[in-house]
Design a protein around this motif. Structure first.
Motif, PDB file in Angstrom:
ATOM      1  N   LEU A 377       0.808  -1.222   0.000  1.00 55.21           N
ATOM      2  CA  LEU A 377       0.000   0.000   0.000  1.00 55.21           C
ATOM      3  C   LEU A 377       0.838   1.268   0.000  1.00 55.21           C
ATOM      4  CD1 LEU A 377      -2.969   1.249   0.610  1.00 55.21           C
ATOM      5  CD2 LEU A 377      -2.183   1.248   2.991  1.00 55.21           C
ATOM      6  N   ILE A 378       1.927   1.274   0.745  1.00 53.88           N
ATOM      7  CA  ILE A 378       2.647   2.519   1.024  1.00 53.88           C
ATOM      8  C   ILE A 378       3.812   2.727   0.062  1.00 53.88           C
ATOM      9  CG2 ILE A 378       1.981   2.397   3.447  1.00 53.88           C
ATOM     10  CD1 ILE A 378       4.863   1.452   4.050  1.00 53.88           C
ATOM     11  N   PRO A 379       4.346   3.955   0.001  1.00 49.48           N
ATOM     12  CA  PRO A 379       5.495   4.224  -0.873  1.00 49.48           C
ATOM     13  C   PRO A 379       6.716   3.416  -0.442  1.00 49.48           C
ATOM     14  CG  PRO A 379       4.471   6.271  -0.138  1.00 49.48           C
ATOM     15  CD  PRO A 379       3.865   5.175   0.676  1.00 49.48           C
ATOM     16  N   PRO A 380       7.587   3.078  -1.392  1.00 44.35           N
ATOM     17  CA  PRO A 380       8.816   2.346  -1.039  1.00 44.35           C
ATOM     18  C   PRO A 380       9.793   3.240  -0.289  1.00 44.35           C
ATOM     19  CG  PRO A 380       8.839   2.959  -3.355  1.00 44.35           C
ATOM     20  CD  PRO A 380       7.481   3.326  -2.833  1.00 44.35           C
ATOM     21  N   ALA A 381      10.754   2.604   0.379  1.00 40.05           N
ATOM     22  CA  ALA A 381      11.769   3.352   1.125  1.00 40.05           C
ATOM     23  C   ALA A 381      12.625   4.173   0.175  1.00 40.05           C
ATOM     24  CB  ALA A 381      12.640   2.393   1.922  1.00 40.05           C
ATOM     25  N   LEU A 382      12.992   5.376   0.619  1.00 37.53           N
ATOM     26  CA  LEU A 382      13.865   6.251  -0.170  1.00 37.53           C
ATOM     27  C   LEU A 382      15.291   6.233   0.354  1.00 37.53           C
ATOM     28  CD1 LEU A 382      11.514   9.359  -0.522  1.00 37.53           C
ATOM     29  CD2 LEU A 382      11.884   7.512  -2.182  1.00 37.53           C
ATOM     30  N   GLY A 383      15.423   6.041   1.673  1.00 34.14           N
ATOM     31  CA  GLY A 383      16.751   6.057   2.284  1.00 34.14           C
ATOM     32  C   GLY A 383      17.019   4.766   3.016  1.00 34.14           C
ATOM     33  N   GLU A 384      17.990   4.816   3.872  1.00 31.63           N
ATOM     34  CA  GLU A 384      18.425   3.639   4.622  1.00 31.63           C
ATOM     35  C   GLU A 384      17.407   3.291   5.702  1.00 31.63           C
ATOM     36  OE1 GLU A 384      22.295   2.269   7.336  1.00 31.63           O
ATOM     37  OE2 GLU A 384      22.240   4.245   6.374  1.00 31.63           O
ATOM     38  N   ILE A 385      17.269   1.993   5.991  1.00 28.46           N
ATOM     39  CA  ILE A 385      16.457   1.531   7.114  1.00 28.46           C
ATOM     40  C   ILE A 385      17.390   1.368   8.308  1.00 28.46           C
ATOM     41  CG2 ILE A 385      15.003  -0.330   7.994  1.00 28.46           C
ATOM     42  CD1 ILE A 385      14.100  -0.813   5.094  1.00 28.46           C
ATOM     43  N   LEU A 386      17.176   2.172   9.337  1.00 27.05           N
ATOM     44  CA  LEU A 386      18.134   2.284  10.434  1.00 27.05           C
ATOM     45  C   LEU A 386      17.888   1.301  11.564  1.00 27.05           C
ATOM     46  CD1 LEU A 386      18.388   6.178  10.653  1.00 27.05           C
ATOM     47  CD2 LEU A 386      19.758   4.584   9.296  1.00 27.05           C
ATOM     48  N   GLY A 387      16.711   0.724  11.633  1.00 34.29           N
ATOM     49  CA  GLY A 387      16.379  -0.178  12.728  1.00 34.29           C
ATOM     50  C   GLY A 387      15.568   0.533  13.803  1.00 34.29           C
ATOM     51  N   MET A 388      14.639  -0.180  14.423  1.00 37.08           N
ATOM     52  CA  MET A 388      13.740   0.424  15.402  1.00 37.08           C
ATOM     53  C   MET A 388      14.482   0.901  16.654  1.00 37.08           C
ATOM     54  SD  MET A 388      10.651   0.440  14.167  1.00 37.08           S
ATOM     55  CE  MET A 388       9.577   0.560  15.581  1.00 37.08           C
ATOM     56  N   LYS A 389      15.457   0.143  17.084  1.00 35.09           N
ATOM     57  CA  LYS A 389      16.205   0.546  18.276  1.00 35.09           C
ATOM     58  C   LYS A 389      16.958   1.847  18.018  1.00 35.09           C
ATOM     59  CE  LYS A 389      19.096  -1.461  21.911  1.00 35.09           C
ATOM     60  NZ  LYS A 389      19.987  -0.322  22.080  1.00 35.09           N
ATOM     61  N   THR A 390      17.567   1.964  16.834  1.00 33.41           N
ATOM     62  CA  THR A 390      18.258   3.210  16.472  1.00 33.41           C
ATOM     63  C   THR A 390      17.270   4.361  16.375  1.00 33.41           C
ATOM     64  OG1 THR A 390      19.996   2.014  15.294  1.00 33.41           O
ATOM     65  CG2 THR A 390      19.659   4.326  14.691  1.00 33.41           C
ATOM     66  N   MET A 391      16.081   4.098  15.818  1.00 32.28           N
ATOM     67  CA  MET A 391      15.053   5.127  15.733  1.00 32.28           C
ATOM     68  C   MET A 391      14.696   5.672  17.110  1.00 32.28           C
ATOM     69  SD  MET A 391      11.057   4.725  14.740  1.00 32.28           S
ATOM     70  CE  MET A 391      10.797   4.113  16.410  1.00 32.28           C
ATOM     71  N   LEU A 392      14.501   4.772  18.079  1.00 35.42           N
ATOM     72  CA  LEU A 392      14.179   5.218  19.429  1.00 35.42           C
ATOM     73  C   LEU A 392      15.314   6.055  20.021  1.00 35.42           C
ATOM     74  CD1 LEU A 392      12.569   1.937  20.812  1.00 35.42           C
ATOM     75  CD2 LEU A 392      11.378   4.082  20.374  1.00 35.42           C
ATOM     76  N   ASP A 393      16.547   5.646  19.762  1.00 38.61           N
ATOM     77  CA  ASP A 393      17.701   6.407  20.254  1.00 38.61           C
ATOM     78  C   ASP A 393      17.741   7.804  19.635  1.00 38.61           C
ATOM     79  OD1 ASP A 393      18.512   4.247  21.785  1.00 38.61           O
ATOM     80  OD2 ASP A 393      19.959   3.506  20.312  1.00 38.61           O
ATOM     81  N   ILE A 394      17.428   7.905  18.354  1.00 40.50           N
ATOM     82  CA  ILE A 394      17.429   9.211  17.678  1.00 40.50           C
ATOM     83  C   ILE A 394      16.348  10.112  18.262  1.00 40.50           C
ATOM     84  CG2 ILE A 394      16.951  10.374  15.480  1.00 40.50           C
ATOM     85  CD1 ILE A 394      18.303   7.987  14.084  1.00 40.50           C
ATOM     86  N   PHE A 395      15.157   9.567  18.474  1.00 45.28           N
ATOM     87  CA  PHE A 395      14.089  10.371  19.063  1.00 45.28           C
ATOM     88  C   PHE A 395      14.499  10.915  20.428  1.00 45.28           C
ATOM     89  CE2 PHE A 395      10.385   8.162  16.645  1.00 45.28           C
ATOM     90  CZ  PHE A 395      10.624   8.983  15.555  1.00 45.28           C
ATOM     91  N   ARG A 396      15.099  10.074  21.236  1.00 42.22           N
ATOM     92  CA  ARG A 396      15.493  10.520  22.581  1.00 42.22           C
ATOM     93  C   ARG A 396      16.590  11.577  22.527  1.00 42.22           C
ATOM     94  NH1 ARG A 396      14.866   4.547  23.828  1.00 42.22           N
ATOM     95  NH2 ARG A 396      12.862   4.405  24.945  1.00 42.22           N
ATOM     96  N   GLU A 397      17.467  11.475  21.546  1.00 46.22           N
ATOM     97  CA  GLU A 397      18.543  12.454  21.430  1.00 46.22           C
ATOM     98  C   GLU A 397      18.046  13.756  20.822  1.00 46.22           C
ATOM     99  OE1 GLU A 397      22.910  12.967  19.212  1.00 46.22           O
ATOM    100  OE2 GLU A 397      21.948  11.002  19.304  1.00 46.22           O
ATOM    101  N   GLU A 398      17.243  13.669  19.760  1.00 45.93           N
ATOM    102  CA  GLU A 398      16.793  14.859  19.047  1.00 45.93           C
ATOM    103  C   GLU A 398      15.632  15.566  19.743  1.00 45.93           C
ATOM    104  OE1 GLU A 398      18.023  16.269  16.253  1.00 45.93           O
ATOM    105  OE2 GLU A 398      19.670  14.822  16.197  1.00 45.93           O
ATOM    106  N   LEU A 399      14.883  14.833  20.556  1.00 48.29           N
ATOM    107  CA  LEU A 399      13.697  15.387  21.213  1.00 48.29           C
ATOM    108  C   LEU A 399      13.791  15.161  22.720  1.00 48.29           C
ATOM    109  CD1 LEU A 399      11.202  13.789  18.658  1.00 48.29           C
ATOM    110  CD2 LEU A 399      11.977  16.185  18.665  1.00 48.29           C
TER     111      LEU A 399
END
Length: 425
Positions: A377-399
């Protein structure tokens, strides 16, 4: 970490040789030690029909599907846990759509089940084991007898006892966050709607949507029964209804009447926030908390899933900004999916969206969906898939000022709307 699978009768086994694998989007991947936690209390193991589990030969690295007659196993996690990866499987019937649940990868390790997940909130309040069935039945009997003409209590009794909905159960147990469904209609056509699916969708809705428009007095009765303690939360917008803000008129009338009687507790709305004028009216009537459902901060992804009718993601952002400007504690119900939510472009867009809207809380909610249908259904990925754990780490650092959680919280005292008499402003 050994492969977990089930036979046709649903009996679960651990494989003596093959290692367990997982999926990130449509890719089968190896699981990492740091992604694993013991199977949480209150989690449920389920077989995935019409699938074959895929394991790895640890000696050769070869990926091997198990013979037909077996099926993959996934875990359904309780609130407070965010899945990091999907079960590793291939479908034996590619036309079959898995039931609308959020499946997490499971392996056998050190004599027990482990899942690919992270603790993102305190699970205690939403642990199904903390909902005593005898207390619940007594609460249902008491309130349905006290208000025999209130259709909401009749409706919620089925949600609590039949569907085992914990929010509906809280309404009868007079604790924490309780449910007040209000709407049988919706201004979106969500692909993964759990209460209303087109006949040709191929999905079976796990819940039945309410089929009546409640009266103001019915809302007021439920709200006053629940709002008896300072930390009680009453919530419009449940899985058994459409979009609550389509019924803004009765919500506003009920809120005003309730707040003329008591200032106890908090009033919350779970909403898509697309109807700006309706949301403004609800906010101005004294709303305390607002949780907005979203799957992405990118228009093409958002539109593909929600199929909004008469609104856009820009309207959602406008509603969030207005609510925050009026002192409402705002959050998003972020429907997350490994291999999609952790795409580079998705993370960047969401970080900027959170900063623009002044969000206080991101509620990580595992998307209940058939993976193949969603990915088509959704658009394909445009960039790298970083992993869910990395995503959570980025949110905590950036926000750093934004809470990463899993469900609605009472706001810190310094962020709660100020009360003047019996009214919150």
């Amino acid at each position: 970490m050994y492969l977990v699978y089930a036979d046709a009768q649903g009996n679960v086994f651990d494989h003596p040789e093959l290692y367990g694998l997982a999926r990130s989007g449509d890719m089968i991947v190896e699981m990492l030690e740091e992604e694993l936690i013991p199977l949480p209390e209150g989690a449920t193991l389920v077989g995935l029909p019409n699938t074959r589990a895929v394991g790895m030969n640890p000696g050769t690295g070869e990926m091997l599907p198990l013979p037909e007659g077996s099926q993959a196993v996934g875990a359904l996690l309780p609130q407070g846990f965010t899945r990091l990866c999907l079960p590793g499987y291939v479908k034996t019937d590619k036309s079959y759509k898995l039931p609308l649940f959020g499946y997490s990868a499971v392996v056998w390790k050190d004599g027990g089940f482990y899942v690919g997940a992270a603790l993102t909130d305190d699970p205690e309040k939403w642990n199904p084991l903390n909902c005593d069935s005898n207390d619940l039945k007594a609460g249902v009997s008491e309130l349905t007898a006290k208000y025999p003409e209130n259709r909401l209590y009749g409706h919620l009794s089925n949600c609590a006892l039949g569907y085992e909905c914990l929010t509906a159960s809280n309404t009868f147990l007079s604790r924490w966050e309780g449910a007040v469904p209000v709407s049988h209609s919706c201004n979106a056509g969500c692909f993964g709607c759990i209460s209303d699916q087109p006949d040709d969708s191929g999905f079976v809705s796990p819940q039945t949507r309410m089929d009546f428009r409640p009266r103001v007095d019915e809302l007021v009765q439920v709200m006053l029964e629940h709002l008896k303690t300072p930390e009680a939360i009453i919530s419009f917008g449940q899985g058994c209804e459409g979009e609550p803000s389509t019924q803004a008129k009765i919500i506003i009338e009920a809120m005003r009447e309730v707040r003329s009687i008591t200032n106890m507790g908090y009033i919350n709305i779970n909403t898509n926030a697309g109807l700006n004028d309706h949301i403004r009216g609800i906010v101005d009537a004294g709303l305390d908390l607002m949780r907005v459902s979203t799957i992405s901060a990118l228009d093409d992804h958002y539109n593909a899933y929600y199929k909004p009718r008469g609104y856009t993601l820009a309207n959602v952002e406008k509603s969030l900004k207005y609510a925050a400007s009026q002192g409402v504690y705002t959050s998003i119900n972020y429907l997350v999916f490994p291999g999609v939510t952790d795409r580079e472009e998705e993370i960047e867009a969401m970080v900027e969206f959170v900063k623009r809207t002044g969000l206080r809380l991101i509620q990580m909610r595992n998307l209940n969906i058939d993976p193949e249908s969603y990915l088509e259904l959704i658009p394909p990925a445009l960039g790298e898939i970083l992993g869910m754990k990395t995503m959570l780490d980025i949110f905590r650092e950036e926000l750093p000022d934004v809470v990463i959680g899993s469900y609605t919280h009472v706001p810190p005292a310094e962020l709660a709307r100020v009360k003047v008499g019996n009214v919150r402003i």
